[in-house]
Design a protein around this motif. Structure first.
Motif, PDB file in Angstrom:
ATOM      1  N   TRP A  96       0.833  -1.199   0.000  1.00 55.81           N
ATOM      2  CA  TRP A  96       0.000   0.000   0.000  1.00 55.81           C
ATOM      3  C   TRP A  96       0.865   1.245   0.000  1.00 55.81           C
ATOM      4  O   TRP A  96       1.690   1.451   0.877  1.00 55.81           O
ATOM      5  CB  TRP A  96      -0.906   0.017   1.237  1.00 55.81           C
ATOM      6  CG  TRP A  96      -1.994  -0.999   1.176  1.00 55.81           C
ATOM      7  CD1 TRP A  96      -2.162  -1.962   0.225  1.00 55.81           C
ATOM      8  CD2 TRP A  96      -3.046  -1.163   2.112  1.00 55.81           C
ATOM      9  NE1 TRP A  96      -3.269  -2.719   0.514  1.00 55.81           N
ATOM     10  CE2 TRP A  96      -3.831  -2.246   1.667  1.00 55.81           C
ATOM     11  CE3 TRP A  96      -3.413  -0.507   3.270  1.00 55.81           C
ATOM     12  CZ2 TRP A  96      -4.953  -2.692   2.352  1.00 55.81           C
ATOM     13  CZ3 TRP A  96      -4.536  -0.950   3.958  1.00 55.81           C
ATOM     14  CH2 TRP A  96      -5.300  -2.018   3.494  1.00 55.81           C
ATOM     15  N   ASP A  97       0.655   2.083  -0.989  1.00 56.45           N
ATOM     16  CA  ASP A  97       1.400   3.330  -1.096  1.00 56.45           C
ATOM     17  C   ASP A  97       0.436   4.444  -0.679  1.00 56.45           C
ATOM     18  O   ASP A  97      -0.390   4.879  -1.474  1.00 56.45           O
ATOM     19  CB  ASP A  97       1.861   3.487  -2.565  1.00 56.45           C
ATOM     20  CG  ASP A  97       2.546   4.814  -2.807  1.00 56.45           C
ATOM     21  OD1 ASP A  97       3.008   5.429  -1.832  1.00 56.45           O
ATOM     22  OD2 ASP A  97       2.591   5.239  -3.976  1.00 56.45           O
ATOM     23  N   ARG A  98       0.515   4.872   0.582  1.00 53.67           N
ATOM     24  CA  ARG A  98      -0.478   5.815   1.129  1.00 53.67           C
ATOM     25  C   ARG A  98      -0.282   7.237   0.629  1.00 53.67           C
ATOM     26  O   ARG A  98       0.830   7.711   0.510  1.00 53.67           O
ATOM     27  CB  ARG A  98      -0.400   5.820   2.659  1.00 53.67           C
ATOM     28  CG  ARG A  98      -0.616   4.484   3.304  1.00 53.67           C
ATOM     29  CD  ARG A  98      -2.025   3.999   3.103  1.00 53.67           C
ATOM     30  NE  ARG A  98      -2.251   2.808   3.906  1.00 53.67           N
ATOM     31  CZ  ARG A  98      -3.324   2.613   4.662  1.00 53.67           C
ATOM     32  NH1 ARG A  98      -4.278   3.498   4.705  1.00 53.67           N
ATOM     33  NH2 ARG A  98      -3.447   1.504   5.365  1.00 53.67           N
ATOM     34  N   LYS A  99      -1.412   7.895   0.355  1.00 56.18           N
ATOM     35  CA  LYS A  99      -1.394   9.313  -0.050  1.00 56.18           C
ATOM     36  C   LYS A  99      -1.892  10.166   1.119  1.00 56.18           C
ATOM     37  O   LYS A  99      -2.316   9.632   2.147  1.00 56.18           O
ATOM     38  CB  LYS A  99      -2.332   9.527  -1.244  1.00 56.18           C
ATOM     39  CG  LYS A  99      -2.161   8.540  -2.386  1.00 56.18           C
ATOM     40  CD  LYS A  99      -0.911   8.825  -3.183  1.00 56.18           C
ATOM     41  CE  LYS A  99      -0.746   7.913  -4.384  1.00 56.18           C
ATOM     42  NZ  LYS A  99      -0.537   6.498  -4.061  1.00 56.18           N
TER      43      LYS A  99
END
Ligand code: 5GP
Ligand code: ZN
Length: 139
Positions: A115-118
């Protein structure tokens, strides 16, 4: 659906390692497990994704998933479980017959969700998304 692989499993045309079934659902081992004991729970009736299911059938699928999830935990002695739906191609869905993955997890296994969180730019943007989703719930 005549060309659907999971419908063929429901009808018995194709074999599967079944672990549970009731009136509405069927659960069987995933043929290519992320970890051994990886189970798929499906509605017997064909729906492309879980978002296409009427609420009562969704409830039946969720109930079966909790029941079988407990069994997977007991049987594999796993440390955790990922219960997930891939909905749509962009989310990694390959088989377009609704299904729940029950993936037994261990602290040092090889599965990565990545997961690449923004972040929201500001509270106004966050509110914009809250409003959009909240209004869409009722429709
Ligand atoms: P999706 O990416 O659509 O969420 O996952 C579909 C899953 O179905 C995959 O994990 C794949 O290994 C599994 N699968 C595909 N074909 C068969 C099959 O014929 N039998 C079983 N048991 N699992 C299958
Ligand atoms: Zn199907």
């Amino acid at each position: 659906m005549s060309d659907c692989i999971f419908c063929k499993i429901v009808s018995g045309e194709i074999g599967a390692s079944k672990v549970y079934e009731d009136k509405y659902t069927l659960a069987f081992l995933d043929i290519n497990p992320v970890n051994k004991g990886h189970v798929l729970v499906i509605p017997k009736k064909h729906f492309d994704t879980v978002l296409d299911m009427p609420e009562d059938e969704g409830v039946a699928l969720a109930k079966a998933s909790v029941k079988v999830g407990k069994a997977v935990r007991k049987a594999t002695n796993c440390e955790g479980i990922n219960l997930l739906h891939n909905i749509g191609k962009a989310a990694g869905q390959l088989v377009f017959h609704a299904h729940v993955h029950l993936i037994p997890r261990f602290s040092h296994d090889s599965m990565r969700l990545g997961w690449d969180r923004k972040q929201y730019a500001n509270s106004a943007e966050q509110e914009e998304f809250r409003k959009k989703v909240s209004e869409a719930v009722g429709k």
